[in-house]
Design a protein around this motif. Structure first.
Motif, PDB file in Angstrom:
ATOM      1  N   LYS A   1       0.844  -1.188   0.000  1.00  0.00           N
ATOM      2  CA  LYS A   1       0.000   0.000   0.000  1.00  0.00           C
ATOM      3  C   LYS A   1       0.886   1.248   0.000  1.00  0.00           C
ATOM      4  O   LYS A   1       1.710   1.433   0.897  1.00  0.00           O
TER       5      LYS A   1
ATOM      6  N   MET B   1       1.488   4.798   0.882  1.00  0.00           N
ATOM      7  CA  MET B   1       0.934   5.756   1.837  1.00  0.00           C
ATOM      8  C   MET B   1       1.404   7.181   1.559  1.00  0.00           C
ATOM      9  O   MET B   1       1.344   8.048   2.435  1.00  0.00           O
TER      10      MET B   1
ATOM     11  N   TYR C   1       3.206   0.790   3.203  1.00  0.00           N
ATOM     12  CA  TYR C   1       2.603  -0.068   4.219  1.00  0.00           C
ATOM     13  C   TYR C   1       2.360  -1.433   3.589  1.00  0.00           C
ATOM     14  O   TYR C   1       1.886  -1.534   2.458  1.00  0.00           O
TER      15      TYR C   1
ATOM     16  N   THR D   1      -5.169  10.450  13.760  1.00  0.00           N
ATOM     17  CA  THR D   1      -4.752  10.695  12.381  1.00  0.00           C
ATOM     18  C   THR D   1      -5.676   9.935  11.441  1.00  0.00           C
ATOM     19  O   THR D   1      -6.044   8.793  11.710  1.00  0.00           O
ATOM     20  N   ASP D   2      -6.032  10.564  10.336  1.00  0.00           N
ATOM     21  CA  ASP D   2      -6.902   9.916   9.356  1.00  0.00           C
ATOM     22  C   ASP D   2      -6.110   9.000   8.434  1.00  0.00           C
ATOM     23  O   ASP D   2      -4.994   9.325   8.011  1.00  0.00           O
ATOM     24  N   ILE D   3      -6.708   7.844   8.121  1.00  0.00           N
ATOM     25  CA  ILE D   3      -6.225   6.961   7.061  1.00  0.00           C
ATOM     26  C   ILE D   3      -7.321   6.947   6.003  1.00  0.00           C
ATOM     27  O   ILE D   3      -8.413   6.422   6.257  1.00  0.00           O
TER      28      ILE D   3
ATOM     29  N   VAL E   1     -10.110   4.215   5.353  1.00  0.00           N
ATOM     30  CA  VAL E   1      -9.983   3.195   6.402  1.00  0.00           C
ATOM     31  C   VAL E   1     -10.602   3.676   7.702  1.00  0.00           C
ATOM     32  O   VAL E   1     -11.478   3.027   8.279  1.00  0.00           O
TER      33      VAL E   1
ATOM     34  N   ARG F   1      -9.787   6.399  11.406  1.00  0.00           N
ATOM     35  CA  ARG F   1      -8.972   7.347  12.160  1.00  0.00           C
ATOM     36  C   ARG F   1      -8.349   6.589  13.331  1.00  0.00           C
ATOM     37  O   ARG F   1      -9.041   5.849  14.043  1.00  0.00           O
TER      38      ARG F   1
END
Length: 250
Positions: free
Chosen positions: A163, A165, A171, A223-225, A228, A230
């Motif tokens: 992934k 990021m 990731y 923190t936001d993903i 997905v 937070r």
């Protein structure tokens, strides 16, 4: 008998502050604790969420607390041998734990500690979505992501997805039999490799704020993903690392 190989099926808190740990997790997640007799006559403190046992607490002589994850494997002895062959260190040799199963404790080549485990009674099936207040993810923060991928592929049979990021880096999602089981990430500055378990929460910001009020240190603020949810990372009052995450759309 059902097994979910590659899944982290149990989580154990080790510290020399068991009373403080119980108070923290009771207040933060609503867990409760029961003392269960063991075959050797000792007592094992089980953490429960509702009616379900989700982990245990053990007294440790180490100054800093930590969470220890148990990963399901088909053969503990064979996996232990493979771990050594690929640079891991055996901290506890394979042994039987009464009628419950067989385990060994391993440090990977970067120093992250985990348990190889085979339950005598099989593994619980996966839930469609982990319940609020229960474990939902396991993440390896490592000093060498490529080496970690090679090691865990050999020892636990993982494949992985990649992934991007963006500025944060890459990731890796570890998979076993097509099912996502854990993540691997190499932060820019990390003193040592560590496995970090995550708890599913309804509100990441509220959980992080409450954890801070209860004596935790917030090591990564909410923190936001994208797509997905937070998440936040923290260390509990004993020094054990964990994450909280609120999934998007949950």
């Amino acid at each position: 008998m059902h097994y979910a190989h590659g899944k982290f099926v149990w989580f154990e808190h080790h510290s020399n502050q068991r009373t403080e740990a119980q108070a923290f997790y009771r207040a933060l997640f609503g867990w409760h604790f029961e003392e269960n007799p063991m075959p050797d006559g000792s007592l094992y403190t089980m953490a429960k969420h509702g009616d379900h046992g989700i982990g245990g607490l053990r007294v440790s002589a180490q100054e800093r607390g930590h969470w220890l994850g148990y990963v399901s494997v088909p053969d503990v002895d064979a996996a232990t041998h493979t771990a050594v062959k690929h640079g891991g260190n055996v901290l506890t040799q394979p042994m039987d734990y009464g009628p419950m199963g067989r385990a060994s404790v391993i440090a990977d080549p970067q120093g992250a500690v985990f348990v190889l485990w085979k339950s005598a009674g099989g593994d619980a099936p996966d839930a469609p979505m982990p319940a609020i207040g229960s474990w939902c993810w396991m993440e390896l923060l490592t000093t060498h992501d490529k080496a970690a991928l090679t090691f865990y592929s050999a020892v636990a049979g993982y494949a992985h997805d990649v992934k991007d990021m963006g500025p944060m880096g890459t990731y890796y999602v570890l998979k076993h039999d097509g099912v996502q089981r854990a993540g691997v990430f190499q932060p820019r500055d990390i003193p040592m490799a560590i496995w970090v378990p995550y708890v599913n929460v309804p509100d990441c910001d509220a959980a992080a704020a409450k954890a801070g009020q209860l004596g935790a240190t917030i090591t990564l603020p909410p923190t936001d993903i994208p797509a997905v949810g937070r998440f936040a990372l923290l260390t509990d009052p004993t020094g054990a690392s964990l994450g909280v995450i609120a999934f998007a759309g949950a």
